[in-house]
Design an enzyme around this catalytic site. Structure first.
Site, mmCIF file in Angstrom:
data_model
loop_
_atom_site.group_PDB
_atom_site.id
_atom_site.type_symbol
_atom_site.label_atom_id
_atom_site.label_comp_id
_atom_site.label_asym_id
_atom_site.label_seq_id
_atom_site.Cartn_x
_atom_site.Cartn_y
_atom_site.Cartn_z
ATOM 1 N N TYR A 116 -2.120 -8.189 -2.078
ATOM 2 C CA TYR A 116 -2.911 -7.824 -0.900
ATOM 3 C C TYR A 116 -2.604 -8.773 0.241
ATOM 4 C CZ TYR A 116 -6.826 -6.227 1.920
ATOM 5 O OH TYR A 116 -7.592 -5.708 2.934
ATOM 6 N N ARG B 217 -19.304 16.391 1.653
ATOM 7 C CA ARG B 217 -18.475 15.610 0.736
ATOM 8 C C ARG B 217 -17.063 16.197 0.683
ATOM 9 N NH1 ARG B 217 -20.353 16.887 -4.057
ATOM 10 N NH2 ARG B 217 -18.492 18.011 -4.709
ATOM 11 N N LYS C 88 -10.281 -3.061 8.858
ATOM 12 C CA LYS C 88 -9.550 -4.129 9.531
ATOM 13 C C LYS C 88 -9.019 -3.669 10.891
ATOM 14 C CE LYS C 88 -10.218 -6.384 5.608
ATOM 15 N NZ LYS C 88 -10.588 -5.377 4.615
ATOM 16 N N ASP D 110 0.525 -0.947 1.009
ATOM 17 C CA ASP D 110 -0.687 -1.276 1.756
ATOM 18 C C ASP D 110 -0.264 -1.726 3.151
ATOM 19 O OD1 ASP D 110 -2.957 -2.404 2.875
ATOM 20 O OD2 ASP D 110 -3.654 -3.278 0.999
#
Length: 335
Positions: free
Chosen positions: A105, A52, A155, A130
């Site tokens: 977005y 982690r 993406k 972004d």
């Protein structure tokens, strides 16, 4: 090796991808491990104790991401939303204000990011961009004045519709440490196999983005001439409101195209239903072409709000197939 090279294509293939010292493997192994043997109390091998906190495969990806965006530190997460959640928890306190554009977005945000940078800097605010739609191949927001770059690696970075992931890239080392603390504390990190898949995808990012952009430009040009299309939204078109800024700060215009059709919502839905080569799906950025009806799919929850999209809008994620085949499919879908 990458210290000697500045060209994006070379950096994308080699940054973070050192040959495995044990076997000589030319790509980083998948360290599918949760815990690491320590050489005595507090004696960590290479800084690894628990996956982690850090994992060698994820480290390779994070080094690659930082190099691609021209940042000092990259952080890989389990999803784009996990990355954003970490960022908000790090930067914001109760009572703080956040300024975001109407299309929070979408490609429009990235096209106008350079203009937003000066406003944010004058106010002493952090600017977060972004960069998912553009990818670092088409533009690098940190060089344009941004403080933080966000990616949904699901993406274009992954590029093959087979992985979910998110990333943050920053230049400020103090902010990087704060983000890394919250990344570890919250635990929504990228798994080793996911990190490996994104690293694999990034190696072909440049050639894929070139093809995405070339195909999208041809699709947009065809749609502008189609009698059943009333409007085409693509930053590569001179009439697009963001064209001038996009041409100034981007290598090319990307693979996302939206268009509106005559006949309203039902006509737009019919286009989606009739498409054959374009797959009906809500994601984007894969090698295969996708289309969707945002009003009923990705943006259905925005109905009745300032973020509502036109009911006659169809969104395309233009893939890397043969462009002539894509054009033929759209023509028949439009009837």
């Amino acid at each position: 090796m990458t210290d000697r090279y500045n060209n994006f294509e070379t950096v994308a293939i080699h940054a973070g991808n050192t040959a495995d010292p044990l076997t000589g493997a030319v790509v980083p192994p998948i360290y599918q491990v949760s815990t690491y043997k320590q050489d005595g109390v507090g004696g960590l091998r290479g800084g690894y104790e628990y996956s982690r906190s850090a994992n060698p495969t994820r480290t390779a990806l994070e080094e690659n991401l930082a190099a691609l965006e021209g940042g000092r530190r990259g952080l890989a997460f389990a999803s784009g939303l996990a990355a954003e959640d970490c960022l908000l928890r790090t930067l914001l306190a109760p009572g703080d204000h956040v300024v975001i554009p109407d299309d929070a977005y979408g490609g429009t945000f990235r096209l106008f990011a350079a203009a937003v940078a000066s406003v944010a800097q004058e106010a002493g605010a952090r600017l977060v961009v972004d960069n998912t739609f553009a990818s670092p191949y088409l533009q690098q927001p940190l060089a344009l004045g941004a403080d933080v770059v966000v990616h949904s690696m699901t993406k274009y970075m992954g590029g093959h519709s087979d992985v979910v992931g998110g990333a943050l890239v920053v230049s400020d080392e103090t902010l990087a440490e704060e983000l890394a603390y919250h990344q570890n504390a919250m635990g929504a990190v990228a798994g080793p196999f996911d990190a490996w898949l994104v690293l694999r995808g990034i190696k072909t990012l440049a050639v894929r983005m070139d093809r995405h952009s070339e195909n999208a430009a041809r699709v947009a040009e065809m749609l502008t001439r189609h009698p059943k299309v009333t409007r085409v939204l693509y930053p590569g078109l001179p009439e697009h409101p963001g064209h001038e800024i996009a041409a100034k700060q981007m290598r090319s215009f990307g693979g996302m195209v939206s268009f509106q059709v005559t006949g309203g919502e039902e006509a737009a839905v019919a286009v989606c239903d009739r498409a054959k080569l374009f797959t009906l799906g809500e994601s984007l950025g894969g090698v295969e072409s996708l289309l969707e009806h945002p009003g009923r799919m990705t943006h259905a929850s925005a109905a009745g709000s300032p973020l509502e999209v036109p009911a006659d809008l169809v969104r395309l994620s233009v893939g890397i197939e043969n462009a002539d085949d894509l054009l033929d499919d759209l023509r028949q879908a439009l009837g």
